[in-house]
Design an enzyme around this catalytic site. Structure first.
Site, PDB file in Angstrom:
ATOM      1  CB  SER A 124      -0.888   0.032   1.212  1.00 28.90           C
ATOM      2  OG  SER A 124      -1.980  -0.995   1.066  1.00 28.90           O
ATOM      3  CE  LYS A 182      -3.794   0.807  -1.111  1.00 25.99           C
ATOM      4  NZ  LYS A 182      -4.600   0.486   0.117  1.00 25.99           N
ATOM      5  CE1 TYR A 220      -4.668  -1.317  -4.829  1.00 22.94           C
ATOM      6  CE2 TYR A 220      -5.141  -3.100  -4.672  1.00 22.94           C
ATOM      7  CZ  TYR A 220      -4.904  -2.269  -3.947  1.00 22.94           C
ATOM      8  OH  TYR A 220      -4.788  -2.337  -2.639  1.00 22.94           O
ATOM      9  CE1 TYR A 280      -5.066   1.853   4.063  1.00 22.66           C
ATOM     10  CE2 TYR A 280      -3.521   0.486   5.578  1.00 22.66           C
ATOM     11  CZ  TYR A 280      -3.968   1.110   4.258  1.00 22.66           C
ATOM     12  OH  TYR A 280      -3.250   0.906   3.304  1.00 22.66           O
ATOM     13  CB  VAL A 338      -0.552  -5.952   4.112  1.00 22.37           C
ATOM     14  CG1 VAL A 338      -1.676  -5.396   4.701  1.00 22.37           C
ATOM     15  CG2 VAL A 338      -0.361  -5.986   2.531  1.00 22.37           C
TER      16      VAL A 338
HETATM   17  O1  DON Z   1      -4.919  -4.611  -1.891  1.00 24.07           O
HETATM   18  C1  DON Z   1      -4.308  -5.357  -0.744  1.00 24.07           C
HETATM   19  O2  DON Z   1      -5.017  -5.574   0.078  1.00 24.07           O
HETATM   20  C2  DON Z   1      -2.852  -5.181  -0.894  1.00 24.07           C
HETATM   21  N1  DON Z   1      -2.354  -5.234  -2.078  1.00 24.07           N
HETATM   22  C3  DON Z   1      -2.422  -3.823   0.040  1.00 24.07           C
HETATM   23  C4  DON Z   1      -3.194  -3.666   1.298  1.00 24.07           C
HETATM   24  C5  DON Z   1      -2.048  -2.933   2.347  1.00 24.07           C
HETATM   25  O3  DON Z   1      -0.910  -2.750   1.911  1.00 24.07           O
HETATM   26  C6  DON Z   1      -2.755  -2.335   3.460  1.00 24.07           C
HETATM   27  N2  DON Z   1      -1.518  -1.861   4.248  1.00 24.07           N
HETATM   28  N3  DON Z   1      -1.428  -2.026   5.400  1.00 24.07           N
END
Ligand code: DON
Length: 300
Positions: free
Chosen positions: A61, A64, A188, A236, A254
């Site tokens: 993320s 992003k 994505y 978040y 993540v």
């Molecule tokens: O879309 C997702 O769920 C993952 N590719 C990225 C989510 C993420 O990194 C949330 N962060 N802490």
């Protein structure tokens, strides 16, 4: 600074609780959680690091932020007609607000908002073009060509990403996705699978921190806005806690990475793959808190 980072790394490796790796992406679930790296770029141009600062990890993320920079460059403030600027108070992959708010995601850092941002970068061209733009921007910002997409991680998420697929199709039903949902999702997932080291990530954050010598990819006003969203939404439903403990804009992933910005002072990257309940790095957050306490860096 060398001493501060060394002592943070020494304290982190002594801890008992490393948190748990992301379980919903098999390729990330199998990473050893007991790893730690930290890198800091200072205003005078020095890059200082400790621990596993040259080991590539999945930035997830955190991309992003770079996708947002690229999308604002491409479509400008029109992006805000499709995505909001408020914290969601919900998990990063939550569906609940999207229905109530008619398919306009709360902010560009929750998954739904990031899918819209990626879609804005994709519109009218092939996924590989949009990905080349994001990867090119990240390489330029970090002054490093050795940054790649891990195809295995992208495929792993593609297989298990039912939640993101639900979000994308729901966005489509509200007319808030221009491309075929599968194409936007593929872009994505690949964007999220970019791998960087904390050294590279700290370098990439310099333009947001407004450090001298950083590549000029974004105006100061826009960087201020991107950073403000990192502060309010970057972790978040753990964003309030991160602001309380660290006092700096931060974006988590993540994969266990955190990018934190001390405006005009430093760009900070931390990595430890074990996560807390909100999906943010457990040891990384502790380390960011130790660093801000030791340096007194804070936007407050
Ligand atoms: O879309 C997702 O769920 C993952 N590719 C990225 C989510 C993420 O990194 C949330 N962060 N802490």
């Amino acid at each position: 600074m060398e001493e501060i980072l060394k002592s943070i790394a020494a304290e982190i490796v002594r801890q008992d609780d490393w948190g748990k790796t992301a379980q919903y992406i098999p390729e990330l679930a199998s990473v050893d959680p007991q790893q730690f790296g930290i890198s800091v770029c200072l205003a005078d141009g020095r890059l200082i690091s400790a621990g596993a600062a040259t080991k590539p990890f999945s930035v997830q993320s955190i991309t992003k932020v770079f996708a947002l920079v690229a999308a604002l460059g491409r479509v400008g403030d029109q992006l805000w007609s499709r995505v909001g600027r408020e914290p969601s108070g919900n998990s990063f992959d939550s569906v609940v607000l999207l229905e109530r708010e008619l398919g306009r995601p709360r902010n560009p850092y929750v998954n739904a908002g990031a899918i819209v941002t990626t879609d804005a970068l994709l519109s009218g061209r092939e996924p590989k073009m949009a990905l080349a733009e994001i990867l090119g921007l990240i390489r330029h910002m970090s002054e490093s060509d050795s940054i790649y997409i891990n195809e295995t991680v992208a495929a792993s998420e593609q297989e298990t990403g039912a939640r993101n697929k639900a979000l994308a199709y729901y966005l489509k039903s509200h007319g808030n996705l221009n491309s075929d949902p599968e194409l936007t999702l593929g872009t994505y997932f690949h964007q999220c699978a970019i791998e960087m080291t904390t050294d590279q990530l700290a370098m990439a954050g310099r333009s947001l921190a407004g450090l001298k010598g950083a590549p000029k990819v974004i105006s100061r006003q826009r960087a201020r806005r991107v950073n403000a969203l990192m502060m309010t939404c970057g972790h978040y439903d753990g964003s309030g806690d991160f602001a309380f403990r660290v006092g700096l804009p931060g974006k988590s992933g993540v994969g266990g990475g955190i990018l934190a910005i001390a405006p005009n002072v430093a760009s900070i990257a931390i990595w430890s793959p074990g996560l807390n309940l909100y999906g943010n790095s457990h040891a990384g957050t502790r380390a960011a808190e130790m660093l801000s306490n030791a340096t007194k860096w804070s936007v407050f």
